[in-house]
Enzyme design. Structure first.
Site, mmCIF file in Angstrom:
data_model
loop_
_atom_site.group_PDB
_atom_site.id
_atom_site.type_symbol
_atom_site.label_atom_id
_atom_site.label_comp_id
_atom_site.label_asym_id
_atom_site.label_seq_id
_atom_site.Cartn_x
_atom_site.Cartn_y
_atom_site.Cartn_z
ATOM 1 N N ASP A 66 -79.204 -22.012 -37.580
ATOM 2 C CA ASP A 66 -78.260 -21.663 -36.517
ATOM 3 C C ASP A 66 -78.836 -22.191 -35.208
ATOM 4 O O ASP A 66 -79.810 -21.651 -34.686
ATOM 5 C CB ASP A 66 -78.084 -20.144 -36.457
ATOM 6 N N SER A 147 -66.542 -39.974 -24.659
ATOM 7 C CA SER A 147 -65.942 -39.283 -23.512
ATOM 8 C C SER A 147 -66.907 -39.179 -22.331
ATOM 9 O O SER A 147 -66.486 -38.940 -21.204
ATOM 10 C CB SER A 147 -65.500 -37.877 -23.920
ATOM 11 N N TYR A 159 -65.930 -29.604 -23.097
ATOM 12 C CA TYR A 159 -66.553 -30.431 -24.140
ATOM 13 C C TYR A 159 -67.096 -31.726 -23.555
ATOM 14 O O TYR A 159 -68.240 -32.119 -23.824
ATOM 15 C CB TYR A 159 -65.532 -30.711 -25.239
ATOM 16 N N LYS A 163 -71.049 -32.836 -23.519
ATOM 17 C CA LYS A 163 -71.517 -34.053 -24.173
ATOM 18 C C LYS A 163 -72.194 -34.985 -23.164
ATOM 19 O O LYS A 163 -73.144 -35.705 -23.507
ATOM 20 C CB LYS A 163 -70.365 -34.762 -24.874
#
Length: 301
Positions: A66, A147, A159, A163
């Site tokens: 995890d 992106s 997001y 990133k």
């Protein structure tokens, strides 16, 4: 025939991660498919990986990891080291997408997206890098996103920002690990609207009233974006190309690997911008007489 490497991959329960661990195992490596809750929500994914290993006679092993918990990451790395005495390759693939107007996300949601997509890499690095540094060898692969430099349609702000943070970490780590003989490759996938579950499993903002206010003005913007992205991509766009690219860089000798690899069927412009940015980086390092940090230190014998 490339030498067999011991590899740990985060976020390997589905999508690019699941494709990558299978591809690396097929290439003859010992691959640990990191995923959280392998006795719960990811039981089926862990079982599928084990069955793939048995059916194809490869070394693919699901492992509990995890990435939001340092103790879980430490335990996974310790287990690999206990069995093999080394790790050769770390693949940072864990990530999570969210969709919706940026204002509608709470600060806590924003922090969570950063944690999954960027901060999690620090947990795995702090667990694994001491072993790579000790051997003066290894490879760190970062699965980023076009992106961060290319076209950025609305409603994906958390997001995209996370990133971009991951990409910045990767660039800094590349130089700081170079003298330890550790190589860095940044994989830059573009948008794949089919073949992955990024959009299907995406999170949504908690601020529903704010989201509705945007919906009143922008309408079904996300649907429009998804439709146009699908139109831009060729019909044969295959997300498995990302996994194949990772296999190629793992099997490429140290010192000959590319710094970035783009797999962008929609051609959103990221490759063009990254080419300029990486050129500026190389030129700056030469100007400050740190050119040796542009690639990993190689054995002298």
């Amino acid at each position: 025939m490339p030498s067999k490497k011991i590899i740990i991959v985060s976020g390997a329960s589905s999508g690019f991660g699941a494709m990558t661990v299978r591809g690396l195992a097929d290439a003859g490596h010992v691959v640990y498919a990191g995923m959280r809750d392998i006795t719960g929500r990811n039981t089926a994914a862990a079982r599928d990986a084990s069955e793939y290993a048995q059916t194809h006679s490869v070394e693919l092993r699901p492992i509990e990891m995890d990435v939001s918990r340092q103790d879980s990451v430490d335990a996974a790395v310790d287990a690999v080291i206990a069995e093999h005495g080394r790790i050769d390759v770390v693949v940072h693939n864990a990530g999570h997408m969210v969709l919706g107007p940026l204002e509608a996300f709470t600060p806590e949601q924003l922090a969570s997206v950063y944690d999954t997509n960027a901060v999690s890499t620090q947990r795995l690095n702090r667990a694994a890098l001491p072993h790579l540094r000790g051997r003066r060898d290894g490879l760190v692969v970062w699965v980023g996103s076009s992106s961060t430099r290319g076209g950025t349609p609305p409603y994906l702000g958390p997001y995209f920002a996370a990133k971009a943070a991951e990409d910045s970490l990767a660039v800094s780590y590349a130089a700081e690990l170079a003298r330890f003989g550790i190589d860095t490759v940044i994989i830059v996938p573009g948008s794949f609207t089919t073949g992955t579950n990024h959009f299907a499993n995406a999170g949504h903002p908690a601020g529903t009233e704010v989201a509705e206010a945007y919906e009143d003005v922008y309408g079904d913007l996300m649907g429009q974006v998804a439709e146009k992205l699908a139109e831009l991509a060729p019909a044969d766009a295959d997300p498995a190309e990302v996994a194949r690219a990772i296999v190629r860089v793992v099997d490429t000798p140290k010192g000959r690997r590319p710094f970035r690899v783009h797999i962008d069927p929609a051609d959103d412009g990221a490759e063009t911008v990254n080419r300029v940015g990486d050129l500026v980086r190389r030129d700056f390092y030469r100007r400050v007489e740190l050119e040796d940090l542009l690639g990993p230190a190689l054995p002298t014998d």
